[in-house]
Scaffold this motif. Structure first.
Motif, PDB file in Angstrom:
ATOM      1  N   GLU A 188       0.824  -1.215   0.000  1.00  0.00           N
ATOM      2  CA  GLU A 188       0.000   0.000   0.000  1.00  0.00           C
ATOM      3  C   GLU A 188       0.856   1.263   0.000  1.00  0.00           C
ATOM      4  OE1 GLU A 188      -3.566   2.091   2.657  1.00  0.00           O
ATOM      5  OE2 GLU A 188      -2.715   0.156   3.241  1.00  0.00           O
ATOM      6  N   LYS A 189       1.889   1.308   0.867  1.00  0.00           N
ATOM      7  CA  LYS A 189       2.726   2.509   0.949  1.00  0.00           C
ATOM      8  C   LYS A 189       3.496   2.731  -0.351  1.00  0.00           C
ATOM      9  CE  LYS A 189       5.842   4.826   4.176  1.00  0.00           C
ATOM     10  NZ  LYS A 189       6.693   5.454   3.178  1.00  0.00           N
ATOM     11  N   LYS A 227       1.145   4.124  -2.947  1.00  0.00           N
ATOM     12  CA  LYS A 227       0.853   5.539  -2.690  1.00  0.00           C
ATOM     13  C   LYS A 227       2.003   6.429  -3.144  1.00  0.00           C
ATOM     14  CE  LYS A 227      -2.411   5.113   1.155  1.00  0.00           C
ATOM     15  NZ  LYS A 227      -2.647   5.385   2.602  1.00  0.00           N
ATOM     16  N   ASP A 228       3.238   5.942  -2.994  1.00  0.00           N
ATOM     17  CA  ASP A 228       4.391   6.723  -3.433  1.00  0.00           C
ATOM     18  C   ASP A 228       4.514   6.743  -4.956  1.00  0.00           C
ATOM     19  OD1 ASP A 228       5.102   7.434  -0.903  1.00  0.00           O
ATOM     20  OD2 ASP A 228       6.650   5.906  -0.660  1.00  0.00           O
ATOM     21  N   HIS A 252      11.894   2.959  -0.115  1.00  0.00           N
ATOM     22  CA  HIS A 252      11.476   1.592   0.211  1.00  0.00           C
ATOM     23  C   HIS A 252      12.660   0.628   0.231  1.00  0.00           C
ATOM     24  CE1 HIS A 252       7.100   2.283   0.135  1.00  0.00           C
ATOM     25  NE2 HIS A 252       7.400   3.223  -0.730  1.00  0.00           N
TER      26      HIS A 252
END
Length: 202
Positions: free
Chosen positions: A86-87, A90-91, A136
Motif C-alpha cells: 500500500e505505501k 501511494k508513493d 522503500h
C-alpha cells in the motif's frame, strides 16, 4: 423356728437356681477423635474437586483464547500480504500523475517541438521513481567506472581500451538494484581490458 429356717433355705435354693442376668452393653458413642479424620478428609476432597473444576474452566478459557489468537494471526497475515504494498503504491501514484501530465503535453504540437522541456519532464519522472524506490530500501548499484564486482555486475562483453585499467566497468546496459542490501538484480555491463598493460606485461 424350724418353719422359718426351711423357708429361708428354699429361697436360697431358688436364688441359686435362677440364671444370672447378663448386663446389656450400650453401643459405643462416636467420639470426635474417631469422626474427625474422616470429616477432614471429606472436606479436603471437596476442596480438591472444586479446585479441579476451576482449573478445567481456566483450561477451556485458555484453549478458546489460543484459538482466537491463531485466527487473528492468520487474518493479520493475510491482510499484511494483501495490503503490504500500500505505501509503495501511494508513493508511485504521484509519479504516475507526472507521467500523465508529460503524455498530455505531447499531444500539443508546440510541446512536442519543445524537446528540451520534454526531456526535463522525463528526467524529473526518472528522479521521482528513484526517490520512491530509495524510500522503500531499493538502491541503484554503482557501475560505470567502478571495479568489476561479480557479486553486483554481470559482464556481457569485454572491451579492449588503452584509456582504462583492466577489470573496470566501461558501460552499463541495464541498471542493477539492491533491496535493503540484498541483490535484486545485477548491473549488466561491459568490462575493460587494457591493451597497453597486457603488452607491457609480455
Amino acid at each position: 423356728m424350724a418353719g422359718k429356717s426351711k423357708h429361708k433355705k428354699e429361697n436360697e435354693t431358688v436364688k441359686a437356681d435362677a440364671p444370672e442376668s447378663t448386663p446389656v452393653e450400650s453401643a459405643p458413642e462416636a467420639t470426635a477423635a474417631e469422626t474427625g479424620p474422616d470429616a477432614d478428609l471429606l472436606a479436603r476432597l471437596e476442596a480438591k474437586e472444586k479446585e479441579a473444576a476451576e482449573n478445567y474452566d481456566r483450561y477451556l478459557r485458555a484453549v478458546a483464547e489460543l484459538d482466537n489468537y491463531r485466527k487473528r494471526a492468520v487474518r493479520d497475515k493475510e491482510e499484511a500480504i494483501k495490503y503490504g504494498n500500500e505505501k509503495l503504491i501511494k508513493d508511485i501514484l504521484p509519479i504516475l500523475d507526472s507521467l500523465d501530465r508529460a503524455l498530455h503535453q505531447t499531444s500539443d504540437l508546440s510541446a512536442r517541438n519543445n524537446f528540451e522541456a520534454f526531456t526535463q519532464g522525463l528526467e524529473l519522472i526518472h528522479s521521482q521513481i528513484l526517490g520512491c524506490l530509495e524510500r522503500h530500501g531499493v538502491v541503484k548499484i554503482a557501475a560505470k567506472g567502478e571495479v568489476f564486482d561479480p557479486e553486483k555486475h554481470e559482464a556481457l562483453m569485454q572491451v579492449q581500451t588503452p584509456e582504462m585499467e583492466s577489470n573496470r566497468v566501461v558501460d552499463e546496459y541495464e541498471s542493477g538494484y539492491t533491496l535493503h542490501g540484498r541483490l535484486l538484480r545485477p548491473s549488466k555491463v561491459s568490462v575493460s581490458k587494457n591493451v597497453s598493460q597486457d603488452t607491457e606485461g609480455q
